[in-house]
Design an enzyme around this catalytic site. Structure first.
Site, PDB file in Angstrom:
ATOM      1  N   PRO A   2       0.788  -1.217   0.000  1.00 26.32           N
ATOM      2  CA  PRO A   2       0.000   0.000   0.000  1.00 26.32           C
ATOM      3  C   PRO A   2       0.827   1.276   0.000  1.00 26.32           C
ATOM      4  O   PRO A   2       1.370   1.673   1.012  1.00 26.32           O
ATOM      5  CB  PRO A   2      -0.824  -0.093   1.285  1.00 26.32           C
ATOM      6  N   GLU A   3       0.913   1.890  -1.152  1.00 20.42           N
ATOM      7  CA  GLU A   3       1.348   3.283  -1.224  1.00 20.42           C
ATOM      8  C   GLU A   3       0.087   4.068  -1.561  1.00 20.42           C
ATOM      9  O   GLU A   3      -0.997   3.499  -1.567  1.00 20.42           O
ATOM     10  CB  GLU A   3       2.443   3.459  -2.292  1.00 20.42           C
TER      11      GLU A   3
END
Length: 271
Positions: A2-3
């Site tokens: 998750p960016e």
DNA sequence: AATCCCACCTGAACGC
DNA sequence: TGCGTTCAGGTGGGAT
């Protein structure tokens, strides 16, 4: 994985299922994330209505009647919308049951993520006070970046990943954006000209925007809230492509370490 | 204030 | 087959 793009895709995906729904039950299966999940959520949340779902940096915010549920996915976290009858598996740590008969389920094998409660203005929260601007907002512009990094002696790649400078950019998109800007990740942040800052700002925005449109990246087990994989991984120009030919010039992609993280770049295209 | 680097944790991939 | 090592999307916090 998750960016910002993955968190944004998750946010958009869960929003319709949560907005204006009432919470009926909370299940904490394993409270030991980065910080303990507050046990008070079990009694605090039921009967509250979720009014909106937003994202700030890599945090998801579920705005409720009496406060905000803060969710961070860490390195390996993901959220799914499922029927409440779906059996839980190892690493399924937290559930929000809704009056629709569905639930929001949080899964996080490495447990670097966080689930917290805050009942004040979110920008007053200690974790939010010093965050930089959103990369897709107008506040993140050439002048801002140039001013912000003009006295930083760290590399531009490390500066890009510093959430106090600009939020949302992690290892994948820092590598990709620097490639598109034609800037070496080893350049000192304080050595970037105004012109190069302009190129970098533009590259960051287009890279993130395209990743969101592709549904995010899917390394390992990341999926959106309905279990679908994102496609942006297929568009990587440098990340994970060491010893493979550059898609632009054919030179072999180089891999080095910077601040305990892997950096991938083209010696030819990035100066 | 900025920088450096460790810590947190599990699982997959790789080498022997 | 089994075992040890290394690496992976993040980031707070302590030491310098």
């Amino acid at each position: 994985m998750p960016e910002l793009p993955e968190v944004e895709v998750t946010c958009r995906g869960i929003s319709a299922y949560l907005t204006n729904r009432h919470i009926t039950q909370v299940i904490i299966r394993n409270a030991s994330l980065r910080w303990p999940i507050p046990s008070t959520l079990t009694t605090l949340l039921p009967d509250q209505c979720i009014t909106t779902v937003t994202r700030r940096a890599k945090y998801l915010l579920l705005h409720c009647d009496q406060g905000t549920l803060i969710i961070h996915l860490g390195m390996s976290g993901s959220l799914r919308i499922l029927p409440t009858t779906t059996p839980s598996l190892l690493h399924d740590h937290f559930e929000l049951w809704l009056d629709s008969g569905k639930m929001l389920r949080y899964r996080d094998p490495r447990r670097f993520g966080a689930i917290l409660w805050w009942d004040g203005a979110i920008q007053q929260h200690p974790l939010f006070q010093r965050l930089g601007p959103e990369p897709l907002s107008d506040a993140f512009n050439t002048r801002y970046l140039h001013t912000k990094i003009h006295d930083r002696r760290v590399s531009i790649k490390e500066a890009l990943m510093n959430q106090h400078i600009v939020v949302g950019i992690g290892n994948i998109y820092a590598n990709e954006a620097l490639f598109h800007a034609g800037i070496s990740p080893l350049s000192a942040a304080n050595s970037l000209s105004q012109t190069r800052c302009a190129a970098l700002v533009k590259a960051v925005k287009t890279t993130l925007q395209q990743a969101i449109e592709a549904g995010g990246s899917s390394l390992r087990d990341f999926t959106d809230c309905n279990g679908r994989a994102g496609c942006f991984q297929q568009q990587y120009w440098v990340y994970g492509r060491h010893d493979q030919p550059c898609r632009q010039c054919g030179a072999l992609i180089n891999k080095i370490r910077q601040g305990q993280r892997s950096t991938f770049y083209c010696l030819q295209c990035q100066q």
